[in-house]
Design an enzyme around this catalytic site. Structure first.
Site, PDB file in Angstrom:
ATOM      1  N   ARG A 197       0.842  -1.205   0.000  1.00 30.54           N
ATOM      2  CA  ARG A 197       0.000   0.000   0.000  1.00 30.54           C
ATOM      3  C   ARG A 197       0.875   1.252   0.000  1.00 30.54           C
ATOM      4  O   ARG A 197       0.561   2.251  -0.643  1.00 30.54           O
ATOM      5  CB  ARG A 197      -0.952  -0.034   1.201  1.00 30.54           C
TER       6      ARG A 197
ATOM      7  N   LYS B 251      -2.674   6.460   1.460  1.00 32.99           N
ATOM      8  CA  LYS B 251      -2.441   6.924   2.830  1.00 32.99           C
ATOM      9  C   LYS B 251      -1.551   8.164   2.820  1.00 32.99           C
ATOM     10  O   LYS B 251      -0.410   8.160   3.306  1.00 32.99           O
ATOM     11  CB  LYS B 251      -1.847   5.786   3.658  1.00 32.99           C
TER      12      LYS B 251
ATOM     13  N   GLU C  99     -16.240   6.056   5.205  1.00 33.03           N
ATOM     14  CA  GLU C  99     -15.422   5.577   6.331  1.00 33.03           C
ATOM     15  C   GLU C  99     -15.285   6.695   7.350  1.00 33.03           C
ATOM     16  O   GLU C  99     -15.906   7.742   7.225  1.00 33.03           O
ATOM     17  CB  GLU C  99     -14.073   5.065   5.840  1.00 33.03           C
TER      18      GLU C  99
HETATM   19  N1  PLP Z   1      -9.149   4.097   6.788  1.00 30.33           N
HETATM   20  C1  PLP Z   1      -8.302   5.084   7.077  1.00 30.33           C
HETATM   21  C2  PLP Z   1      -8.623   6.455   6.587  1.00 30.33           C
HETATM   22  C3  PLP Z   1      -7.142   4.806   7.830  1.00 30.33           C
HETATM   23  O1  PLP Z   1      -6.301   5.791   8.139  1.00 30.33           O
HETATM   24  C4  PLP Z   1      -6.902   3.499   8.276  1.00 30.33           C
HETATM   25  C5  PLP Z   1      -5.704   3.175   9.030  1.00 30.33           C
HETATM   26  O2  PLP Z   1      -4.712   2.740   8.539  1.00 30.33           O
HETATM   27  C6  PLP Z   1      -7.820   2.506   7.949  1.00 30.33           C
HETATM   28  C7  PLP Z   1      -8.933   2.832   7.201  1.00 30.33           C
HETATM   29  C8  PLP Z   1      -7.604   1.110   8.379  1.00 30.33           C
HETATM   30  O3  PLP Z   1      -6.628   0.488   7.600  1.00 30.33           O
HETATM   31  P1  PLP Z   1      -5.788  -0.736   8.156  1.00 30.33           P
HETATM   32  O4  PLP Z   1      -6.760  -1.778   8.559  1.00 30.33           O
HETATM   33  O5  PLP Z   1      -4.954  -1.160   7.011  1.00 30.33           O
HETATM   34  O6  PLP Z   1      -5.013  -0.213   9.312  1.00 30.33           O
HETATM   35  C1  COI Z   2      -3.889   2.983  11.667  1.00 27.04           C
HETATM   36  O1  COI Z   2      -4.902   2.400  12.005  1.00 27.04           O
HETATM   37  O2  COI Z   2      -2.780   2.460  11.675  1.00 27.04           O
HETATM   38  C2  COI Z   2      -3.919   4.357  11.188  1.00 27.04           C
HETATM   39  O3  COI Z   2      -3.013   4.735  10.518  1.00 27.04           O
HETATM   40  C3  COI Z   2      -5.016   5.224  11.583  1.00 27.04           C
HETATM   41  C4  COI Z   2      -4.502   6.484  12.205  1.00 27.04           C
HETATM   42  C5  COI Z   2      -5.573   7.490  12.113  1.00 27.04           C
HETATM   43  C6  COI Z   2      -4.036   6.264  13.605  1.00 27.04           C
END
Ligand code: PLP
Ligand code: COI
Length: 341
Positions: free
Chosen positions: A82, A184, A220
């Site tokens: 990612r 991200k 989200e």
């Molecule tokens: N959505 C957003 C905007 C995020 O910042 C995060 C965190 O990383 C997620 C979703 C969840 O992603 P993940 O499950 O890969 O941590």
């Molecule tokens: C995560 O879940 O790792 C994120 O990056 C979300 C962040 C807003 C703490």
């Protein structure tokens, strides 16, 4: 190895400085060999791309101590991928995915004393980030880049642990169609700060963002994806090109189908449908699964039937299975667990 004298159980989601961090620099078209350093401060030119035009992105993953005392991470190659995709969209030189994993291993091994013990309720949060560190003055990609990775022990993302949350439908948008919602980029989070401040000042834990184009579908929150449980026990999650492809959500959909024999659907979820759901949760690395108690909309409050006291039963099964896999209590699908020590 002797653990640091930290009260693991009372940690919240905040920064604690650990001993060392990984750094690699990109200059004249190549990434250098990279190394561990002790200095937690970053010194860069005043006109660095990150400072002037927010050319920066990040990742987030966790290291866990398993029941049998190993230290592992969860599907880190998906974070590496990612970040690679994110970097390309922001015109930054992507950091090699194999080297990302090597850096992760070095980082966690160097900071093993900070990995919270099994059963403490805390984990080691790992933050890789990549930013334009060379000077620019016109709007242009930076001529130099820095990739760094640090870690910090953390507790629950939301105060109160896994108590159901009060959400509010935001009047602001998080991500534009054809914009950067699916990557991200640091700028996505800077943009969400004001909306988050407003929601919190009104007593809500988080915003629920709708799709910016039609303002009808659930997208989200500022830092987590959504899952919902329908009246007939399906696990549903929004499908949208403007949300971040959460690794936790992708894993939960797999767990729902293959471990819990539940039907799953990734599809548009109109806000008007949410009042028919039994349960809902925010899912992400930081949020794990945080249950939704209520959602305040401009037309009234949707109270989730699972209530304000505890997680709904299906959400709880998903939570127990996912965390069981991460902590080594439940056998993981092939390749999901990356052992470090
Ligand atoms: N959505 C957003 C905007 C995020 O910042 C995060 C965190 O990383 C997620 C979703 C969840 O992603 P993940 O499950 O890969 O941590
Ligand atoms: C995560 O879940 O790792 C994120 O990056 C979300 C962040 C807003 C703490």
């Amino acid at each position: 190895m002797v653990k640091k004298n930290i009260d693991w159980g009372s940690l919240n989601f905040s920064y604690t400085k650990t001993d060392s961090r990984y750094v690699s620099q990109w200059r004249e078209g190549v990434w250098d060999d990279g190394k561990m350093v002790e200095d937690a401060n970053v010194t860069i030119n005043e006109s660095a791309g990150v400072l002037q035009y927010a050319q920066t992105c990040f990742e987030g993953l966790k290291a866990y101590t398993t029941e049998d005392g190993r230290v592992v991470t969860f599907r880190p190659e998906l974070n590496a991928k990612r970040m690679y995709d994110t970097a390309q969209r922001l015109l930054m030189p992507p950091f090699d995915e194999g080297r990302f994993i090597e850096a992760l291993d070095m980082l966690v091994k160097a900071n093993l004393a900070y990995v919270p013990p099994y059963g403490s309720g805390a984990t080691l949060y790992i933050r890789p980030y990549l930013f334009g560190s060379g000077p620019v003055i016109g709007v242009a990609p930076s001529p130099e880049y820095t990739f760094r990775m640090f870690c910090t022990p953390v507790g629950p993302y939301f105060k109160g642990g896994i108590k159901p949350l009060k959400l509010v439908v935001s009047e602001y948008d998080r991500a534009a169609p054809h914009g950067t919602g699916h990557i991200k980029a640091g700028l996505n989070y800077a943009m969400s700060l004001y909306a988050g401040y407003e929601a919190k000042s009104k007593g809500f834990a988080e915003n629920l963002f709708l799709d910016a184009a039609t303002r009808t579908n659930v997208e989200e929150t500022g830092g987590a994806n959504f899952i919902f449980i329908t009246a007939d026990n399906k696990v549903v999650t929004p499908k949208s090109p403007t949300i971040l492809p959460s690794i936790t959500r992708r894993s939960l959909m797999y767990v729902a189908k293959h471990y819990l024999n539940l039907e799953t659907e990734e599809r548009d979820i109109p806000l008007t449908e949410v009042s028919s759901f039994k349960e809902g949760g925010l899912c992400g690395t930081a949020a794990v699964i945080s249950p939704i108690g209520s959602i305040t909309t401009k037309d009234g409050v949707i109270a989730m039937p699972s209530g304000m006291d505890s997680m709904g039963p299906v959400t709880k099964q998903l939570y127990d299975t996912l965390t069981g896999i991460q902590m080594g209590r439940i056998e993981a699908p092939e390749g999901w667990i990356h052992e470090i020590a």
